[in-house]
Design a protein around this motif. Structure first.
Motif, PDB file in Angstrom:
ATOM      1  N   ARG A 144      -0.595 -12.934 -13.072  1.00 26.50           N
ATOM      2  CA  ARG A 144      -0.429 -14.137 -12.256  1.00 26.50           C
ATOM      3  C   ARG A 144       0.223 -13.795 -10.917  1.00 26.50           C
ATOM      4  NH1 ARG A 144      -0.661 -19.406 -14.391  1.00 26.50           N
ATOM      5  NH2 ARG A 144      -0.603 -18.402 -16.421  1.00 26.50           N
ATOM      6  N   THR A 145       1.201 -12.917 -10.936  1.00 25.95           N
ATOM      7  CA  THR A 145       1.862 -12.489  -9.711  1.00 25.95           C
ATOM      8  C   THR A 145       1.012 -11.473  -8.952  1.00 25.95           C
ATOM      9  OG1 THR A 145       4.045 -12.900 -10.637  1.00 25.95           O
ATOM     10  CG2 THR A 145       3.931 -11.382  -8.770  1.00 25.95           C
ATOM     11  N   GLY A 180      -1.890 -13.316  -7.333  1.00 26.28           N
ATOM     12  CA  GLY A 180      -1.507 -14.672  -6.991  1.00 26.28           C
ATOM     13  C   GLY A 180      -2.356 -15.341  -5.934  1.00 26.28           C
ATOM     14  N   ASN A 181      -2.837 -14.613  -4.949  1.00 28.03           N
ATOM     15  CA  ASN A 181      -3.651 -15.201  -3.887  1.00 28.03           C
ATOM     16  C   ASN A 181      -5.147 -15.016  -4.130  1.00 28.03           C
ATOM     17  OD1 ASN A 181      -1.405 -16.043  -2.379  1.00 28.03           O
ATOM     18  ND2 ASN A 181      -1.175 -13.989  -1.552  1.00 28.03           N
ATOM     19  N   ASP A 182      -5.495 -14.333  -5.192  1.00 23.42           N
ATOM     20  CA  ASP A 182      -6.881 -14.005  -5.491  1.00 23.42           C
ATOM     21  C   ASP A 182      -7.419 -14.919  -6.589  1.00 23.42           C
ATOM     22  OD1 ASP A 182      -6.522 -11.822  -3.737  1.00 23.42           O
ATOM     23  OD2 ASP A 182      -5.787 -10.571  -5.376  1.00 23.42           O
ATOM     24  N   ASP A 183      -8.724 -14.864  -6.804  1.00 23.13           N
ATOM     25  CA  ASP A 183      -9.331 -15.586  -7.914  1.00 23.13           C
ATOM     26  C   ASP A 183      -9.718 -14.580  -8.980  1.00 23.13           C
ATOM     27  OD1 ASP A 183      -9.513 -18.490  -7.382  1.00 23.13           O
ATOM     28  OD2 ASP A 183     -10.460 -17.767  -5.549  1.00 23.13           O
ATOM     29  N   THR A 197     -10.803 -11.048  -4.217  1.00 18.99           N
ATOM     30  CA  THR A 197      -9.637 -11.189  -3.359  1.00 18.99           C
ATOM     31  C   THR A 197      -9.782 -12.399  -2.442  1.00 18.99           C
ATOM     32  OG1 THR A 197     -10.528  -9.755  -1.616  1.00 18.99           O
ATOM     33  CG2 THR A 197      -9.190  -8.701  -3.355  1.00 18.99           C
ATOM     34  N   ALA A 198      -8.653 -12.902  -1.990  1.00 22.35           N
ATOM     35  CA  ALA A 198      -8.640 -14.021  -1.048  1.00 22.35           C
ATOM     36  C   ALA A 198      -9.398 -13.610   0.216  1.00 22.35           C
ATOM     37  CB  ALA A 198      -7.206 -14.398  -0.707  1.00 22.35           C
ATOM     38  N   ALA A 218     -10.513 -12.800   3.901  1.00 21.00           N
ATOM     39  CA  ALA A 218      -9.857 -12.372   5.138  1.00 21.00           C
ATOM     40  C   ALA A 218     -10.964 -11.983   6.117  1.00 21.00           C
ATOM     41  CB  ALA A 218      -8.927 -11.188   4.882  1.00 21.00           C
ATOM     42  N   SER A 278     -14.382 -10.929   1.319  1.00 19.90           N
ATOM     43  CA  SER A 278     -13.581 -10.801   0.097  1.00 19.90           C
ATOM     44  C   SER A 278     -14.017  -9.517  -0.580  1.00 19.90           C
ATOM     45  CB  SER A 278     -13.816 -11.980  -0.850  1.00 19.90           C
ATOM     46  OG  SER A 278     -13.175 -13.137  -0.391  1.00 19.90           O
ATOM     47  N   THR A 322     -16.432 -20.678  -0.911  1.00 18.87           N
ATOM     48  CA  THR A 322     -15.218 -20.528  -0.103  1.00 18.87           C
ATOM     49  C   THR A 322     -15.510 -20.030   1.308  1.00 18.87           C
ATOM     50  OG1 THR A 322     -14.819 -18.325  -1.035  1.00 18.87           O
ATOM     51  CG2 THR A 322     -13.708 -20.187  -2.096  1.00 18.87           C
TER      52      THR A 322
END
Length: 166
Positions: free
Chosen positions: A60-61, A64-67, A84-85, A87, A91, A122
């Motif tokens: 989770r940590t 945290g910013n990823d799916d 990954t989130a 950018a 991704s 997204t």
């Protein structure tokens, strides 16, 4: 082991703690196998580099910013993939792994389909990934999904970088 019937793809952490435990086990298998393939086998998770232990102990940590997408057979996690989130319109796919007992059932393909759909939703223009050159089955799978080899963005020897438009 659970029934090996239909596989469902869910987004983590939208599920219970049991899924988190299953994700940790999948990540541990992924990292232990990868280290062994690199010729750096370790006996257990404690022997892995800290950055990998951190993913396993607290996904989770770490993501945290990823799916994180999880493939489930019943309530049992049998595969995972991290997107990954975004950018700059890109991704990256990381940690694609299928429990060996569930290989050949479309788990990895289902995860890739879900990752592509998620990227499209997204607004991602390009998905990229890196894969060890000895993972020829994974490379063939990525090529079937339209990924092509591109110039490396990673300095690690024997790593193949691939990408595709979404």
């Amino acid at each position: 082991m659970t029934d090996q019937g239909e596989i469902a793809i869910v987004r983590y952490p939208d599920r219970a703690a049991a899924v988190e435990d299953g994700l940790a086990a999948l990540l541990a298998s992924y990292h232990l196998r990868t280290e062994a393939e690199k010729g750096e086998a370790v006996a257990d998770v404690d022997g892995l580099p800290e950055r990998y232990r951190a993913e396993i102990s607290n996904p989770r940590t770490a993501f945290g910013n990823d799916d994180v997408l999880i493939a489930l057979s019943g309530d049992t996690p049998v595969g995972c993939l991290v997107v990954t989130a975004p950018a700059d319109g890109r991704s990256e796919i990381k940690r694609l792994w299928t429990d060996p007992a569930f290989r050949g059932r479309g788990v990895a393909s289902g995860l890739l389909d879900a990752a592509l759909a998620h990227a499209s939703e997204t607004g991602v223009d390009t998905l990229r990934l890196s894969v060890w050159k000895w993972r020829t089955g994974a490379i063939a799978l990525y090529e079937r999904f339209g990924f092509t080899v591109t110039e490396s963005w990673d300095e690690r020897d024997q790593l193949v970088c691939m990408q595709r438009a979404v």
